[in-house]
Design a protein around this motif. Structure first.
Motif, short mmCIF file in Angstrom:
data_model
loop_
_atom_site.label_atom_id
_atom_site.label_comp_id
_atom_site.label_asym_id
_atom_site.label_seq_id
_atom_site.Cartn_x
_atom_site.Cartn_y
_atom_site.Cartn_z
N LYS A 1 0.83 -1.20 0.00
CA LYS A 1 0.00 0.00 0.00
C LYS A 1 0.87 1.25 0.00
O LYS A 1 0.60 2.22 -0.72
N LYS A 2 1.93 1.22 0.80
CA LYS A 2 2.83 2.37 0.88
C LYS A 2 3.52 2.61 -0.46
O LYS A 2 3.64 3.76 -0.93
N SER B 1 2.48 1.71 -3.44
CA SER B 1 1.48 2.19 -4.39
C SER B 1 1.21 3.68 -4.20
O SER B 1 1.14 4.44 -5.18
N GLN B 2 1.09 4.09 -2.95
CA GLN B 2 0.85 5.50 -2.67
C GLN B 2 2.04 6.36 -3.10
O GLN B 2 1.87 7.45 -3.66
N ASN B 3 3.25 5.85 -2.86
CA ASN B 3 4.45 6.60 -3.26
C ASN B 3 4.52 6.75 -4.78
O ASN B 3 4.85 7.83 -5.28
N ASP C 1 1.97 6.63 -6.89
CA ASP C 1 0.91 7.55 -7.31
C ASP C 1 1.30 8.99 -7.06
O ASP C 1 1.07 9.88 -7.90
N ARG C 2 1.92 9.24 -5.91
CA ARG C 2 2.33 10.61 -5.59
C ARG C 2 3.44 11.06 -6.54
O ARG C 2 3.46 12.21 -6.98
N ARG D 1 1.68 2.41 -12.50
CA ARG D 1 1.13 2.26 -11.15
C ARG D 1 1.27 0.84 -10.63
O ARG D 1 1.48 -0.12 -11.38
#
Length: 777
Positions: free
Chosen positions: A107-108, A110-112, A114-115, A299
């Protein structure tokens, strides 16, 4: 004599609690399941292949509840398994790659990512529009222009030495002849043949050198393009490195993640134009949506996120379809074609249960043979293959994907019944190899002090879970009696909690505004539960009352006796008397089972009738040959007869027919007999006794009616209070017997020895009538 008449005290079954469930602490208990506990202990402590568990037992015994309880306990205090992610396979996008990361890291990451994509949407256009970047481009173009001018100047000078001039056109560079210092036009050239001949000679002489100049110009253009591309790549790489450096160091210890990030950065650098298009397409929603789909290539799709998981996963799949188990690929229509990528992948139960436990019903798997075979392949090969490209039913063209199979280490707990376990063991050669552990629930256990003490705690847990009222002490006592009744034995108790829960729920509804559930509410719930299902029983009893089904419950009759049978209708079972008749005559056919002759006799019933022949031969045929033909049947019976519980009654009917002595019709008989005249226990005792009692009640109680049951069935006499009250008042009687002689003395009101002599005498008369003509001959 072993015949015994039971008193009401011997039939009454009561339990007495001194308090209700109000002050009892709820506890989820599974008494009497030591076999199951040991099976789970073995399976949960073994890491070897094949130690999956088949949890066997009937419905409502608590198989699923116990399984989930044990697995949740076993899963605690253990590190959760990895997150499961899918990423783009840049070399082969139709074959997405999986990525396993420590719990929470997926999850981390993926978020990184995306950011980072969002940051690059701003950073890359800004870098390419900066003054520094434009100055570098201008510098490259300026140097290229200078080199181009030198090449063109050399081209012009050499062309003049061949009387040729250079003309720049939109289609490229052309060479034309020169006259003096003037460039000859094409019209003039075409009109002058001599000039054309000179032009062709000069052009041919200069052609090779001209091609060299043109190659230099092309190389210069390529060099400029390469320099600009290299500059864009260096700028993009610098920006990408800067953006990714904010989180990249957090994955230094995970080589596979590092490798993915490095490859991802390369692809983003190659696709920097996408970010420029995003910048220029702002306000164009259609273009932005298209570009957003393109950004999906970078992604991370986290299909299993274990960031919030405490311990190992325990997954209970209630609807095990192909997609629910193996995951799915969602397709979207683009330009009339179904498309999918790694972001279209969703996890199934097998993915979520990786590293932990999966619970599901066996029958749901077996309904689809393809699903069962695919499921077994997961257990055998420890890989989860997702069928992502099968769209055979689609009328549209499609681009299917085939995701890389995720490695799986899952312990499976299949819930099923004993028959299903036996069938799988016999007919599926891989089943026993994959499910080495059988955890079989015992639905009926011994009734002891420990259970009586535990029962209120079990009921309290149900009350808390259901959110219903507490039970009084009397209600609790009545409920335990019901649990014992379900077991079919005074010394046992049923653990089919589904039936007990239903009674509590219905009693809670019937209790209305009462503060608690009382014994009367429990009794009424049980009575209404029976009433909802006993329509057929009442119709049969009504037919008996109207004389349409002939049953005699008083007087005596030769060659006829009331046997007892049980009807099983799924949700209810009940007993009814069956008129068994026998007719005898001289002959050699022995006992003829009419049901068997018309193929209405089951194998067990046929065996029971043949045993009667053995008994008669053993008892009466030692001194002279028996010449007997006897027809025996269940009158007004039009369905298959199965079981040997009527064999004692059939024998009494036969002996009555042989001897000519009438037999009592107010006593019904149930029991199985062996060849030596011993009475053996049978099933359905409660239903049979109560069935005959209800018929006698309808036709009129005389005070002489009753039932004979095997003495070994005493523990199965769990009767209704009303019947016991009639026994206590002397209006109905229940006898237990151990041998045929016990029944003979009751049914014929004479000593068994005397009765046997009369039967033997009658059979000897048959013999003499057969033997006398032979002597004369």
């Amino acid at each position: 004599m072993a015949l015994k008449k039971l008193s009401a005290d011997e039939l009454f079954l009561s339990f007495s609690y001194n308090r209700g469930t109000g002050d009892v602490s709820p506890v989820e208990l599974f008494p009497g399941q030591d076999r199951v506990e040991k099976a789970f202990d073995l399976a949960l402590s073994s890491s070897s292949d094949g130690y999956n568990v088949f949890v066997s037992g009937p419905e409502s015994v608590g198989r699923t509840v116990y399984t989930l309880k044990r697995l949740k306990e076993a899963s605690q205090n253990k590190p959760p398994p990895e997150d499961v992610c899918y990423v783009n396979n840049f070399e082969n996008p139709l074959r997405p790659l999986y990525l396993l990361l420590p719990a929470g890291m997926g999850k981390k990451l993926s978020q990184n990512i995306d950011r980072a994509i969002e940051d690059l949407k701003e950073a890359l256009p800004k870098a390419f529009e900066s003054k520094e970047y434009e100055d570098e481009i201008a510098k490259i173009n300026k140097m290229a222009d200078q080199q181009r001018e030198r090449i063109l100047q050399e081209l012009g000078e050499e062309a003049q030495r061949h009387n040729l001039g250079v003309l720049f056109t939109p289609a490229g560079i052309r060479l034309l002849p020169i006259m003096g210092r003037r460039l000859v036009s094409e019209e003039e050239l075409l009109s002058n043949e001599k000039l054309q001949e000179a032009y062709e000679r000069n052009l041919s002489a200069f052609e090779e050198r001209f091609r060299e100049f043109m190659r230099k110009l092309r190389e210069l253009d390529h060099n400029v393009a390469d320099q600009i591309l290299d500059l864009r790549r260096r700028v993009a790489y610098y920006v990408v490195e800067k953006v990714f450096s904010r989180f990249e160091n957090g994955y230094k210890s995970h080589e596979h993640v590092r490798n993915f990030i490095n490859r991802l950065k390369e692809e983003i650098v190659k696709s920097a134009d996408l970010f420029m298009l995003w910048h220029t397409s702002k306000g164009n929603l259609a273009a932005m949506r298209s570009l957003e789909r393109a950004f999906n290539a970078f992604r991370v799709n986290v299909i299993v996120d274990n960031s919030d998981l405490k311990g190992l996963p325990v997954v209970h799949e209630e609807v095990p379809t192909l997609q629910n188990l193996f995951g799915r690929v969602s397709y979207t229509v683009e330009m009339g074609v179904l498309q999918a990528d790694h972001m279209s992948i969703s996890a199934g139960s097998l993915h979520r249960a990786r590293g932990g436990y999966l619970v599901l019903r066996a029958i749901d798997l077996l309904k689809n043979p393809y699903l069962w075979n695919a499921f077994k392949k997961v257990l055998m090969h420890k890989k989860i293959h997702m069928a992502g490209g099968v769209l055979e039913d689609s009328l549209l063209p499609y681009v299917g994907i085939s995701p890389e199979p995720v490695p799986a280490d899952i312990k499976v707990f299949l819930i099923g019944d004993p028959l299903l376990y036996q069938l799988l063991s016999l007919y599926d050669p891989e089943f026993n190899r994959l499910f080495k552990v059988k955890a079989e629930f015992n639905p009926i256990i011994d009734l002891n002090e420990d259970f009586v003490e535990s029962f209120p705690k079990i009921i309290k847990k149900i009350i808390v879970d259901e959110g219903i009222k507490d039970l009084t002490a009397e209600a609790l006592s009545e409920l335990l009696r019901y649990a014992v009744t379900l077991s079919g034995s005074r010394k046992k108790v049923s653990l089919l909690m589904g039936y007990i829960v239903d009674v509590i729920r219905e009693a809670n509804t019937l209790s209305g505004d009462s503060q608690s559930i009382d014994a009367k509410h429990i009794k009424r719930a049980i009575e209404e539960k029976i009433y909802r299902s006993n329509l057929i029983e009442e119709k049969i009893r009504k037919a008996i009352e109207e004389g349409k089904i002939i049953v005699k419950v008083d007087g005596r009759h030769t060659g006829q006796v009331n046997g007892l049978s049980v009807y099983e209708l799924g949700d209810i079972s009940f007993g009814k008397p069956s008129r068994i008749s026998a007719s005898v005559y001289i002959g050699e056919k022995g006992v003829i089972n009419i049901e068997r002759e018309v193929e209405l006799s089951g194998p067990i019933h046929s065996k029971g009738v043949l045993i009667l022949t053995g008994y008669i031969g053993n008892k009466y045929g030692k001194d002279f040959p028996i010449h007997l033909s006897c027809n025996i049947t269940f009158e007004q019976s039009y369905e298959e007869v199965e079981g040997d519980s009527a064999s004692v009654a059939e024998l009494i009917a036969i002996l009555s027919a042989i001897s000519g002595i009438p037999v009592r019709q107010d006593i019904a008989i149930t029991g199985s007999v062996d060849q030596h005249g011993n009475i053996q226990p049978v099933g359905g005792i409660k239903e049979k006794v109560e069935g005959f009692y209800k018929v006698c009640k309808v036709l009129g109680l005389t005070g002489q009616q009753g039932v004979v049951v095997p003495s070994r069935n005493y523990d199965n006499l769990i009767l209704d209070d009303e019947l016991i009250d009639h026994v206590k008042a002397g209006r109905f009687h229940i006898y237990t017997a151990e041998s045929v002689d016990d029944v003979i003395e009751l049914m014929f009101d004479m000593k068994a020895e005397k009765f046997h002599k009369l039967v033997s005498k009658k059979l000897y008369e048959f013999y003499k009538k057969v033997a006398k003509p032979k002597e004369k001959g």
